[in-house]
Design an enzyme around this catalytic site. Structure first.
Site, PDB file in Angstrom:
ATOM      1  N   GLY A 197       0.826  -1.191   0.000  1.00 50.30           N
ATOM      2  CA  GLY A 197       0.000   0.000   0.000  1.00 50.30           C
ATOM      3  C   GLY A 197       0.866   1.250   0.000  1.00 50.30           C
ATOM      4  O   GLY A 197       2.047   1.202   0.354  1.00 50.30           O
ATOM      5  N   CYS A 198       0.285   2.372  -0.404  1.00 51.88           N
ATOM      6  CA  CYS A 198       1.063   3.603  -0.502  1.00 51.88           C
ATOM      7  C   CYS A 198       1.487   4.101   0.881  1.00 51.88           C
ATOM      8  O   CYS A 198       2.658   4.397   1.109  1.00 51.88           O
ATOM      9  CB  CYS A 198       0.277   4.662  -1.260  1.00 51.88           C
ATOM     10  N   TYR A 199       0.533   4.198   1.812  1.00 52.07           N
ATOM     11  CA  TYR A 199       0.893   4.650   3.167  1.00 52.07           C
ATOM     12  C   TYR A 199       1.938   3.730   3.803  1.00 52.07           C
ATOM     13  O   TYR A 199       2.932   4.201   4.364  1.00 52.07           O
ATOM     14  CB  TYR A 199      -0.350   4.706   4.058  1.00 52.07           C
TER      15      TYR A 199
END
Lengths: 346, 346, 346, 346
Positions: free
Chosen positions: B149-151
């Protein structure tokens, strides 16, 4: 003699941008009580803070009979307004239609630009066009006011005085290059209003003609083929700026053109003609009911450029609707709008 | 020995932000051919310019049998990926799942945070977590890669080296105050992504916990109750900045913390640890596959602040997926990503 | 008994963002007359529209003798305020210092954080800290009010009630992750405030400590090493959002924390504690004098996150200064600020 | 036969927006080595990341003698370019002047629009106007190329083919309503480029005439009084959109006008004429060297609207300069620009 009546002002479509802005303005207005007219069920969690504590009335004959309002504002689609305006009038209220459903004078024009047969040509004929700077006296006595579109407001206020003064070279025509903030497209989410689509972007979405064209022709005294109108989307929330190009019959300087406009608007509380070639920006009208007009002319080529700016949600919609309400009920025309008028952004 | 194979790279979900970014990167990649995998009919007028001239294959067993691809990227919802990944593997392709459907290691964790029973716990166990800086060798031999995921990408790259070096005061926990651009919310229009809602605004939408929390705990070696994560929405298109607060066991200076991170990333092409207390901004990573990490420490109070920035669509999604593809097929890990890596904004 | 006095309110630094906002608010205030105090010559073409028609007085002993004012607001740098405040007091006016020059209680603290010897420690000791929600009675009788900084206003209003209720775990400390719009950096052009540098960007510019830290410690009852404060720049004009992380001594739910805050602010006109975990955004306070506070707590880990939002130019500067003026002159505390308080953005 | 020469490309003014963009493009170009030409001392802390590792040469006769360059790009003010171009030519380098100092053909025109006597009318006469689509062969053999202005590039590419085809109604004239992003105003901070002044704003800053007017007249074959040009500032970083209004001699449809443009640009790598009334937006050309042109015509009124878009820093400055360098040194005209050309924003 000023009335001290308190106007019960019903707002249909209070959750859209124009309707919500109108509710906010009505809350501050010293002689009105905003009433939220419910057309469909609105769930509790969609309620916005500016609706807190306001009366809610079902927008039906029965609802209006039980809790009458003095005026109904239709900040809705044209489809909804076509049903709602007759219902409001039958219930004994006045109507200020903020949709485009009653702005054109004839059913023929209406059909050509909006594509449907108007169900009530009699109301089209009866409606007063709600641009107070042009039709103040008509509006005072009206039962139904067709509140102007945002683009036409900025255009008519700039163009009509020059047309009326017969200084326009009609063979040249008028080019109106219009730019609007995103709130002009309404609150409904779409691919076109997605933040990522709009930020750092700019585009034209209407070209040469637009369904607001006849509304300008009709009220500025222009004929077929004399107005070319392009609509473009700015990456910002609110405000319209129109850059208008025209040619004069005889050579005129910037001061000459300013003088024509100034003669018309000297006593108007909400129109400001800027002197000396000064050009207005959007910041100077956002959150106000003002229209500001800047002028540049080149006498040698008889070319004139006008820059006309408004807040599309106030002078272009809710503020002008309130100005019309003030006229309809014999109130001071600027009531509830002066704070909105001194909103210069620091 | 470098392979000269050309990878047929199928993209499912090619019209979303991550999928479209991936198609663009694949077009520039010297040893890949992007193939658009059609899951539902896409009408002609929805086609985007970067799709011009690309092969389109129906994403079915029959379609993949007729026109095989070497890898399937699922830039889709978790629901679609749960069906698509097994189908891709059965067709003999490798899979890089950009959705969140295969990131957590156990079905229990998956159920707790995503709320459903994972249909294929065997694939959860098999999947390699696609953060090359941590799991490079596993990824090289994998059949299924769970793209991070990006976060979590920005968080894990910052936190894990400090956890591994055992300098974290676990009793204090870690606070990750994360801010993301709007593209993180996807291309689908909604009230939350309307331009007028986002411009000139800022808000938190996740608080203390977020479903990305376990993905960070799992890969940074943190335990229950040690990580607090808040997600906030920035009025801009792309980029994530995470401000991370922690306390060290013993006093450490800024240089001490930088040294721990630098020891880990000295040879990494896409991670930059900034020296001397310098803090990175979003402009410095947008349109690149870089993660930049800034550090400020106060030895007296043992407090450390890290600032970690990435482009959520590149290092946070499509770029990292391409980095994983390079590893899966024995290509130079930076292939097709170096242009993306030198994109410093003037 | 309400006074009907009209306050002659002098504004020094009327062309900066805070000063200009104050002039606008004073124009709408029913019992004040704004007076522009000229410190240096201002050329005609720099004049802003909201200055139209206002009296201008030279800010000298002679000028103030000839045209006395009741209060002087210093919306200037600390350097200018250090000279201006004594001059104003000697001229018999009250002073509301919007610069940071009189906010810290002792010359020692002042020197440590601002780096210079304060020329008038007696005035530091005399000044009332102008946060009406905490020091209302002191302010009413004051001669000199130190108007709070924008960041400290949002922080103190959120933190102090929890510190006073002794629910804070002091060993954990408090992390305040603050984000401000660009107007917080003032009107003076710089590389950091250039549009192209700010748009689509986000960055931290202060880390762990900031010169606003002691102003929060002093008024929230925190000790050295208990507060960590980071300042970050948002790509928008106005508004501050602070995400505040803390740990409680005993487990508390969201409702428990809301109850502590609500007990303190139930009768305050300008502070709103949001129920049920609701989190405020910047739109909901821009152009108002409100501070809104949202709460999320996790009893299991004793973690609490607060989100505190204000308009940095109103509650963070000019609005609060006006609130203080109302107190100094025995006027209704909300006079001239209620319109600013109902500005919910549609 | 393609040369394999490596061009040593000196950039004067490498810290401005155009210069920095050029350095970035040169770094990616396979047959060039960027050299930073230092005109004044630049302090270490002003250095930007894209300058890392590049050779720095003092821009003096001695400096250029010691470390010769093949071409000098002047991304500077006109004042600096007037001194630098002769010095570069004397040192045996070619020159591509990105300032406006050599764009007009005669000293008379130059003086009228730029207000000073050109010191080297011989160089004005010698310079090739660097719009490859019009003057490709001249540029190949030139010593000095005057790189076009950003506004004129978008205007000339749209207007000239219609003028050359003799379809323009000259008596009507041409109205060019131009809008530019803030980077067009340069990197130097000013009140006009302050974020808070630009965000949520839009304004016209040039009206009817602009000093770019003669550059369009000269290259599109227009006469005095035939072109009206307005420049407006968009709240975004990069991109120019020009809405151009004209009248044709005989009735033409949209397809007729597209055909005229398409005939001219069929083989051009960087100009795209959109079919069927499609209108381009800024996203579709940002970070590319493309010019895209959309068309809408109304045969009945003989009105035509063109929409022409470019990235002002690439096709409007650095990209076009690189295109010119490729021509000057016998390289493939698109070298180093194709990545820039496929940059469609997802």
């Amino acid at each position: 003699m000023a009335t001290t009546k308190t106007v019960r002002a019903g707002v249909l479509g209070f959750s859209g941008y124009s309707g919500a802005e109108l509710v906010r303005l009505l809350r501050r207005h010293p002689q009105s009580i905003p009433v939220l007219l419910e057309h469909r069920a609105t769930s509790e969690d969609e309620r916005a803070p500016w609706e807190d504590g306001l009366e809610r009335v079902s927008f039906t004959s029965a609802g209006l009979a039980a809790a009458p309002v003095d005026v109904v504002f239709t900040a809705t689609s044209a489809e909804v307004a076509l049903e709602a305006v007759p219902l409001a009038l039958e219930a004994g209220a006045k109507a200020v239609d903020i949709s485009g459903a009653h702005r054109l004078r004839t059913a023929e024009t209406q059909k050509r630009w909006y594509g449907f047969d108007h169900p009530r040509p009699d109301l089209l004929a009866e409606a007063s066009y709600g641009l107070p700077e042009f039709y103040r006296e008509q509006i005072r006595g009206a039962r139904l006011v067709a509140n102007p579109g945002c683009y036409p407001t900025a255009a008519n206020l700039s163009i009509e005085p020059l047309a009326a003064a017969e200084v326009l070279d009609r063979s040249f025509g008028i080019v109106c290059d219009a730019k609007s903030g995103v709130s002009g497209a309404g609150r409904k989410p779409s691919a076109k209003t997605h933040f990522s689509q709009v930020t750092e972007n700019f585009s034209a979405y209407g070209a040469l003609f637009h369904r607001h064209t006849p509304e300008v022709m009709q009220n500025s005294g222009l004929s077929e083929g004399e107005l070319f109108f392009t609509a473009q989307l700015l990456p910002l929330h609110r405000g319209i700026l129109e850059t208008i190009y025209l040619r004069t019959v005889n050579p005129m300087t910037t001061d000459d053109v300013v003088a024509v406009l100034e003669a018309r608007y000297a006593d108007e509380p909400f129109v400001r003609v800027l002197p000396g070639g000064e050009l207005p920006d959007l910041h100077s009208v956002q959150y106000t009911n003002l229209c500001k007009i800047g002028v540049r002319a080149d006498a040698a080529t008889r070319r004139v450029m006008l820059v006309s700016v408004i807040d599309n949600l106030i002078k272009g919609a809710a503020g002008q609707a309130l100005q019309n309400m003030n006229l309809l009920f014999g109130l001071d025309e600027t009531m509830g709008l002066l704070n909105a008028a001194d909103g210069e952004r620091p």
